[in-house]
Motif scaffolding. Structure first.
Motif, PDB file in Angstrom:
ATOM      1  N   VAL D  65      -1.453  11.973   3.000  1.00 29.99           N
ATOM      2  CA  VAL D  65      -2.400  11.024   3.617  1.00 29.99           C
ATOM      3  C   VAL D  65      -1.652   9.995   4.458  1.00 29.99           C
ATOM      4  O   VAL D  65      -0.442  10.103   4.681  1.00 29.99           O
ATOM      5  CB  VAL D  65      -3.258  10.336   2.521  1.00 29.99           C
ATOM      6  CG1 VAL D  65      -4.210  11.350   1.868  1.00 29.99           C
ATOM      7  CG2 VAL D  65      -2.364   9.683   1.466  1.00 29.99           C
ATOM      8  N   ALA D  66      -2.394   8.980   4.930  1.00 30.26           N
ATOM      9  CA  ALA D  66      -1.865   8.133   6.006  1.00 30.26           C
ATOM     10  C   ALA D  66      -0.747   7.190   5.573  1.00 30.26           C
ATOM     11  O   ALA D  66       0.237   7.010   6.268  1.00 30.26           O
ATOM     12  CB  ALA D  66      -2.997   7.319   6.626  1.00 30.26           C
ATOM     13  N   ASP D  67      -0.902   6.562   4.406  1.00 35.02           N
ATOM     14  CA  ASP D  67       0.073   5.536   4.034  1.00 35.02           C
ATOM     15  C   ASP D  67       0.037   5.267   2.539  1.00 35.02           C
ATOM     16  O   ASP D  67      -0.714   5.903   1.796  1.00 35.02           O
ATOM     17  CB  ASP D  67      -0.171   4.258   4.838  1.00 35.02           C
ATOM     18  CG  ASP D  67      -1.610   3.777   4.702  1.00 35.02           C
ATOM     19  OD1 ASP D  67      -2.254   4.051   3.661  1.00 35.02           O
ATOM     20  OD2 ASP D  67      -2.103   3.117   5.644  1.00 35.02           O
ATOM     21  N   ALA D  68       0.858   4.316   2.109  1.00 37.27           N
ATOM     22  CA  ALA D  68       0.986   4.034   0.678  1.00 37.27           C
ATOM     23  C   ALA D  68      -0.320   3.545   0.080  1.00 37.27           C
ATOM     24  O   ALA D  68      -0.657   3.870  -1.064  1.00 37.27           O
ATOM     25  CB  ALA D  68       2.097   3.001   0.450  1.00 37.27           C
ATOM     26  N   ALA D  69      -1.083   2.775   0.851  1.00 35.26           N
ATOM     27  CA  ALA D  69      -2.358   2.278   0.329  1.00 35.26           C
ATOM     28  C   ALA D  69      -3.289   3.446   0.027  1.00 35.26           C
ATOM     29  O   ALA D  69      -3.996   3.452  -0.988  1.00 35.26           O
ATOM     30  CB  ALA D  69      -3.001   1.319   1.340  1.00 35.26           C
ATOM     31  N   ALA D  70      -3.283   4.452   0.894  1.00 33.17           N
ATOM     32  CA  ALA D  70      -4.136   5.621   0.680  1.00 33.17           C
ATOM     33  C   ALA D  70      -3.675   6.415  -0.542  1.00 33.17           C
ATOM     34  O   ALA D  70      -4.498   6.874  -1.345  1.00 33.17           O
ATOM     35  CB  ALA D  70      -4.138   6.499   1.927  1.00 33.17           C
ATOM     36  N   VAL D  71      -2.346   6.566  -0.701  1.00 32.70           N
ATOM     37  CA  VAL D  71      -1.840   7.261  -1.890  1.00 32.70           C
ATOM     38  C   VAL D  71      -2.260   6.503  -3.143  1.00 32.70           C
ATOM     39  O   VAL D  71      -2.740   7.099  -4.118  1.00 32.70           O
ATOM     40  CB  VAL D  71      -0.293   7.379  -1.851  1.00 32.70           C
ATOM     41  CG1 VAL D  71       0.230   8.019  -3.131  1.00 32.70           C
ATOM     42  CG2 VAL D  71       0.165   8.166  -0.623  1.00 32.70           C
ATOM     43  N   GLU D 101       7.745   1.937  -3.065  1.00 30.28           N
ATOM     44  CA  GLU D 101       6.392   2.312  -3.489  1.00 30.28           C
ATOM     45  C   GLU D 101       6.403   3.679  -4.169  1.00 30.28           C
ATOM     46  O   GLU D 101       5.696   3.901  -5.159  1.00 30.28           O
ATOM     47  CB  GLU D 101       5.466   2.345  -2.268  1.00 30.28           C
ATOM     48  CG  GLU D 101       5.225   0.951  -1.700  1.00 30.28           C
ATOM     49  CD  GLU D 101       5.110   0.980  -0.184  1.00 30.28           C
ATOM     50  OE1 GLU D 101       5.723   1.893   0.429  1.00 30.28           O
ATOM     51  OE2 GLU D 101       4.428   0.105   0.378  1.00 30.28           O
ATOM     52  N   THR D 102       7.222   4.573  -3.637  1.00 28.13           N
ATOM     53  CA  THR D 102       7.316   5.902  -4.235  1.00 28.13           C
ATOM     54  C   THR D 102       7.734   5.798  -5.692  1.00 28.13           C
ATOM     55  O   THR D 102       7.143   6.447  -6.570  1.00 28.13           O
ATOM     56  CB  THR D 102       8.352   6.749  -3.460  1.00 28.13           C
ATOM     57  OG1 THR D 102       7.873   6.900  -2.124  1.00 28.13           O
ATOM     58  CG2 THR D 102       8.547   8.110  -4.095  1.00 28.13           C
ATOM     59  N   ARG D 103       8.738   4.948  -5.947  1.00 32.06           N
ATOM     60  CA  ARG D 103       9.203   4.823  -7.335  1.00 32.06           C
ATOM     61  C   ARG D 103       8.098   4.252  -8.231  1.00 32.06           C
ATOM     62  O   ARG D 103       7.953   4.642  -9.386  1.00 32.06           O
ATOM     63  CB  ARG D 103      10.460   3.958  -7.389  1.00 32.06           C
ATOM     64  CG  ARG D 103      11.657   4.752  -6.885  1.00 32.06           C
ATOM     65  CD  ARG D 103      12.970   4.022  -6.893  1.00 32.06           C
ATOM     66  NE  ARG D 103      13.854   4.743  -5.966  1.00 32.06           N
ATOM     67  CZ  ARG D 103      14.302   4.279  -4.805  1.00 32.06           C
ATOM     68  NH1 ARG D 103      14.012   3.038  -4.422  1.00 32.06           N
ATOM     69  NH2 ARG D 103      15.042   5.019  -4.027  1.00 32.06           N
TER      70      ARG D 103
END
Lengths: 298, 298, 298, 298
Positions: D65-71, D101-103
């Motif tokens: 998806v588009a960005d971290a907020a979407a994830v 953010e991934t972590r």
């Protein structure tokens, strides 16, 4: 006269709290390592055992600490400010942090019934001692008015920029400008040196010119003698520049000199100048030009 | 009192020559288009028919023209300054040109028996009118002393930097600093605007701060009203920055902000702001941030 | 088959002249220090006693030297190329110099009755040895055609860009791009290192990606082992970048990355990396990030 | 063969999921606007009603998806992935987001008993369609191995960089390099144009040179025709550059070209080029050089 809770007794916080005491305020002080509180207690301050106690005993509780993480801890720890009853109280953050984080803290304080201001200051240790800071306030107008007598003790001017976070935003703007002018002066001196000019005469020229600013007068001695005892440590300016650059990018603002300057301050930090005054960005530029200490030996 | 030959009657040259007349000097004026000389002749100056004539009739002949090419023409044309007998005379170039070219011109004048100074000025039209310029002198000390009475009429201070070319070098240094500070202020205002702050309040903050400089006070009105009548045209500053960057690169000096600023001024020029005041670099930065006139219409 | 005068026996000139000999050309060689000519003379070349002699004995005389000052000396010295009768002869400058100087040299050669080409090359020592250079030609089309057999021995492709100076201009463009990509790769590796990634895996990623270029494959080993024996010395690239930046500024072109990269190469030079391969700009960036040799010791 | 839940059906996600179907995988698709799922359902995919359902029915659930907020929304919403039982399941985020953010997301998934990989991809729409992406994986080695068959369908290579977040870090590195090279090529072409060279011949030169890269071949047509239909939209590259610059600053890394390039991409975005291909950074640079559409009309 309001009672003040003062949290954070660093190079800035200590003289600021001392000025409040001198002006007759009752001040409850708290610091993570309480030995720093000794001189203020001698001068009449009371020791609070926790941020909560500082808040409970005061009308206005001020935080003056290193960064947003430190402010957050003061708020949310079990014995933190938010654990106190905040109805009728005002929390004033004077630490330099980002506007977004500021708005988050404002919301947390308001949820607990308190008022919130951000009021970072422009000026370093000497103006702090002399009550000559500039207070950059963000928050409701009536809350700013209520705190104005306190600000009048700490500074020479209070500028109310707008809602919560706007004081912090203004602080990032003015410190970015400071960092840019400091590097501008430094590059001018490196250029002068590379062109074989006498630095003292160049300093005289700058002093007479349209770009003479109090900053140059304050740093001129450091630059000419290449000694940089910290009035405002380069690592702290780097922290502020990082906040400013981060905020600028978030707002999609291309700012070429801000970015360039941040890179130089980062390099200065990474090369051992963090604890020196921010004017030591001059040293970093000299080293990049091959005029560093190694070159001197040649 | 020395007799002065004055060559170059632009926005700077005219009020400077007028100040010499007012101080009682005999002045022989020459300009490529002599109609510009009319007000000075009315005020007592004599018209010279050529640069040679201006030199022949004077003890000190001053050149105040656009660039090095123009200075060169005044020297080498058939009826140029070098065609006059220069023994006992002093040629003073007050135009802003590079140090290398300055040294070349100095050699040419000395070969013809004359003395040479470079004495570019810091300050724009208003200080020129008020005799409040800063004179940046390069050349032999005794020659500088001999011309000092003239400089004292034109400026508030004369700084003698060293040999021929060093005045020009100092001029590039101070104007680079001016350009950097001007862009620094502009970026601070773009950042402030992008963060939603009131520009008037930010201007008040800068005015109170350690980076307040005469330059900011001089340009504040332009920046807030976004009107840029030229006191110092952006295209002229760009010319100076090009000279400075060229000289820095020749000396192998990495100067990150100087380079960054030059790019912005070049872009401002290429986008129609050359005739505006240099403060219009602010407009260029706004346009790059999408805050330009097109954005306004949205 | 034309007779060739070859002036300049450096790291590039020697293998290029050797290729001409191997292809059966008669070659008269000249170099300031003639001991460098020995291997070529052994391979069949004749020694010329002066640039004039090299020109007099040849149809085409090639200059392949360090910079514009060296080319100028070869032309104008008493026993220089211009002192020879140049009717029917072609002077080909293959050294990297600026387009403006190139046009000046072209005019000087034509005034003496000769033809002129600029034909700098893209590619370093290995392609020079293998006759795989790219020849960037500027000058009259028929003169280019006349020299094409020679160029076909030296390179894999000849691109005719336009009049005199256009080959030099193209050389500045391609070398600027080379310098930018080299620094781009270096910053990517510094970023990777700062983020804790394995450099070998990042190199594998780049090799698979859309930015894989022969340059990366040529430099990958140097970057991973941090050993930089010079294939193309950083100081020579810095010289080319200075010419390119100078030309760009003269044309009023704002080129942000070109300027940024020039500053880094200047800093690398000033910090002892001039004799290393240009890929050592990576070391400079690491040092600026505090990852330099000093940091390693911690 | 594992069952795959695929969330995110944009320009990249749709052809990737289609490749899995073609390779025989059972795929449960979910997208905020489910009409985008129609072609995949026709090709054999099943529609999931929520991220939770996609997770419950699958062994491996992919977010693209588009960005971290979407994830984050896909994870934490009431019917999000984290509301499913995740024991024995693997969540693979292939969207480009920051390592920090991934972590955070990895920790959230593991807390719910699932395994987590970050596996962003290098390559745009065409390699996605052709299964020729490069997969940049971060996470436990055995989890990477378990997902390798899936990655082998989607891409030509999978590089396992390290723990969770390292794939995302590698993605920021490679895309920063892409952005730098793209701007480098663009500045070279602006310089060439300013020096009066034929762009087609310069393109031929680049194609023959050491900096020829697949990127240049892919964008050459756009650059020469100045038409920029988006293969990789400039606004998406800008998003990635912002993440990279943010991460670099957080790690205190001075990266001069990365910063410079980010400013240019921000300016391009702010001046209406966000929806064009990233190669349109060339247009932005031309406009800054006064070679924009307005200049053309002159």
């Amino acid at each position: 006269m309001q009672t003040v809770g003062w949290i954070g007794l660093g190079a800035m916080g200590t003289p600021m709290a001392a000025n409040l005491l001198r002006a007759g305020y009752r001040v409850h002080v708290y610091n993570r390592s309480m030995e720093k509180a000794a001189p203020l207690i001698e001068a009449g301050a009371t020791a609070a055992q926790s941020p909560r106690e500082a808040a409970e005993r005061s009308d206005v509780v001020v935080t003056m600490v290193a960064d947003a993480a430190a402010v957050e801890r003061l708020l949310v720890l079990p014995d933190g400010i938010l654990s106190a009853e905040l109805n009728g109280k005002t929390v004033v953050n004077m630490s330099t942090i980002g506007p977004a984080e500021t708005r988050g803290f404002a919301a947390m304080v308001r949820e607990r019934g308190g008022d919130f201001l951000d009021a970072p200051v422009s000026g370093s240790v000497k103006p702090a001692q002399e009550g000559q800071l500039i207070i950059l306030a963000g928050g409701e107008a009536d809350v700013v008015e209520r705190c104005r007598p306190i600000f009048d003790v700490l500074g020479k001017t209070t500028i109310h920029f707008g809602g919560a976070g706007d004081g912090s935003a203004a602080k990032l703007v003015i410190n970015s400008l400071l960092a840019m002018v400091m590097q501008g002066i430094s590059e001018a001196l490196v250029m002068a040196s590379g062109l074989g000019l006498d630095q003292g005469k160049v300093a005289a020229l700058i002093s007479e010119s349209a770009v003479n600013a109090p900053l140059f007068q304050a740093k001129k001695g450091m630059l000419l003698q290449e000694e940089f005892p910290p009035a405002f440590a380069l690592k702290l300016m780097t922290k502020d520049l990082k906040l400013a650059a981060d905020e600028a990018v978030r707002r999609n603002l291309p700012l070429p000199v801000v970015s360039t300057v941040l890179n130089t301050y980062l390099a200065a930090n990474a090369n051992g100048k963090g604890e020196l005054d921010l004017a030591s960005v001059y040293l970093q530029l000299k080293e990049m030009a091959g005029m560093g200490p190694a070159a001197k030996e040649d």
